[in-house]
Design an enzyme around this catalytic site. Structure first.
Site, PDB file in Angstrom:
ATOM      1  N   HIS A   8       6.528   1.204   8.169  1.00 24.41           N
ATOM      2  CA  HIS A   8       5.773   2.356   7.651  1.00 24.41           C
ATOM      3  C   HIS A   8       6.061   3.621   8.452  1.00 24.41           C
ATOM      4  O   HIS A   8       6.149   4.718   7.886  1.00 24.41           O
ATOM      5  CB  HIS A   8       4.284   2.001   7.705  1.00 24.41           C
ATOM      6  CG  HIS A   8       3.420   2.770   6.763  1.00 24.41           C
ATOM      7  ND1 HIS A   8       2.172   2.348   6.402  1.00 24.41           N
ATOM      8  CD2 HIS A   8       3.601   3.945   6.109  1.00 24.41           C
ATOM      9  CE1 HIS A   8       1.626   3.224   5.561  1.00 24.41           C
ATOM     10  NE2 HIS A   8       2.481   4.197   5.378  1.00 24.41           N
ATOM     11  N   TYR A  26      -3.887   0.569   4.482  1.00 27.32           N
ATOM     12  CA  TYR A  26      -4.735   1.157   3.439  1.00 27.32           C
ATOM     13  C   TYR A  26      -6.021   0.342   3.299  1.00 27.32           C
ATOM     14  O   TYR A  26      -6.005  -0.802   2.840  1.00 27.32           O
ATOM     15  CB  TYR A  26      -4.011   1.202   2.084  1.00 27.32           C
ATOM     16  CG  TYR A  26      -2.722   1.994   2.048  1.00 27.32           C
ATOM     17  CD1 TYR A  26      -2.401   2.930   3.036  1.00 27.32           C
ATOM     18  CD2 TYR A  26      -1.828   1.822   1.008  1.00 27.32           C
ATOM     19  CE1 TYR A  26      -1.219   3.658   2.975  1.00 27.32           C
ATOM     20  CE2 TYR A  26      -0.634   2.546   0.939  1.00 27.32           C
ATOM     21  CZ  TYR A  26      -0.337   3.456   1.938  1.00 27.32           C
ATOM     22  OH  TYR A  26       0.833   4.170   1.876  1.00 27.32           O
TER      23      TYR A  26
END
Ligand code: ATR
Length: 331
Positions: free
Chosen positions: A126, A57
């Site tokens: 992830h 991110y």
């Protein structure tokens, strides 16, 4: 604030946490740091204890932001971050997955540095790397638990089989996946597997990336910014799909109106009502929306509401991600 346990990890988190991605990337321009930090502090003041980030991110900037906000306050919160997807440092393009043991360790060290923390409470893979046996990835994550660098292990967007294999190596605290009134594909196999194995479910995009809040009343309201992934490529927001999807949202708004709540609250209440092992991490960049979202805890769905909402998912147009994104979802 209502708390729930993440599986059998002994970790207790607020039923509504905060997904922090949008503060740095993917939903338009990043929020200025001072404003973002105020929001993060307000969240803690309101009783939110679960904060979710990832190394990708903002290419590390989101972790740095949380590091600034929570320096010296780590014991007040449960910090979750993730590793695995690789990006080109210059273009930011996604260039692959790396679940190798060497990358488990290297990524963890880098996240700890960016956060300025000694420990990550919940560390997720992830996206599952199909080139590396999950046992190898989770084996190295288990070593990090032993060393005290991480508190618990999570998987994101993993299949039922992968979850079971991983859990045989080390208890998995949480499975993170998209889950909302519009995205229910995990209900066939993944959700029952989590229940069987005592694994908590962390629901991301519980607001359908904003669509379920009713904030986009017409196609002309859809996000259009070049830095907004919804505008650029999210299938459900594309012309041809969004018109039909907004009609479904109108049905959600009608139920919310009848109940005296707003659509965002109804959408979150729906997620939390699917089981006590489920927590939600809606994302927001605005204090006002944060406060609204916490009001979901006072919204109770009747069986009739549930039945009406249950019919919507099958009518949604468009996948959760474009094809390249869907290819990284382990099924
Ligand atoms: P993600 O998990 O990917 O962050 P989400 O939680 O389903 O996705 O939705 C996040 C989006 O919903 C954000 O665009 C957020 O916009 P703001 O940053 O402007 O708040 C929007 N959102 C969150 N809560 C909202 C609310 N109560 N009303 C309207 N929009 C909201």
């Amino acid at each position: 604030m209502v708390s729930r346990e993440l599986g059998q990890s002994g970790i207790s988190v607020s039923a509504i946490g905060l997904g922090c991605m949008g503060l740095s990337e993917f939903y338009g321009a990043p929020t200025p740091a001072s404003e973002a930090i105020k929001l993060l502090h307000r969240a803690v003041d309101l009783g939110i204890t679960h904060f979710d980030t990832a190394e990708i991110y903002g290419q590390g900037r989101n972790e740095q932001l949380l590091g600034r906000a929570f320096a010296g306050r780590w014991l007040e919160i449960v910090l979750a971050t993730k590793f695995g997807p690789q990006r080109d440092p210059v273009t930011g393009d996604f260039v692959g997955l790396d679940g190798s043991p060497a990358n488990v360790r290297a990524s963890c060290e880098k996240s700890l540095q960016r956060l300025g923390a000694e420990r990550i409470d919940l560390y997720y893979l992830h996206r599952v790397d199909p080139a590396i046996p999950i046992e190898d990835t989770v084996g190295e994550m288990a070593a990090l638990v032993q060393e005290g660098k991480i508190g618990a292990i999570g998987l994101s967007e993993a299949s039922a089989k992968t979850i079971a294999r991983a859990n045989a190596v080390h208890p998995i605290a949480a499975l993170q996946t998209e889950y909302s009134i519009f995205s229910r594909d995990i209900e066939q196999e993944i959700l029952p597997t989590c229940v069987d194995l005592g694994i908590g479910l962390v629901a991301y995009s519980p607001l359908g990336r904003g669509m379920l809040t009713g904030r986009f009343a017409a196609i002309s309201d859809r996000p259009t910014s070049e830095t907004d992934f919804r505008a650029q490529m999210q299938p459900r927001f594309q012309p041809g799909n969004i018109e039909a999807n907004l009609q479904l949202v109108a049905a959600i708004k009608a139920i919310a109106d009848q109940k005296g709540c707003v659509a965002a609250q109804l959408a979150l209440a729906w997620v939390l009502g699917q089981g006590n092992h489920i927590v939600a991490i809606p994302g927001t960049t605005k204090v006002v929306n944060l406060e609204i979202n916490l009001g979901a805890l006072d919204c109770q769905l009747t069986e009739e509401d549930q039945a009406t909402l249950d019919e919507l998912a099958d009518q949604v147009r468009g996948e959760r991600y474009p094809p390249e994104g869907m290819s990284t979802v382990n099924r």
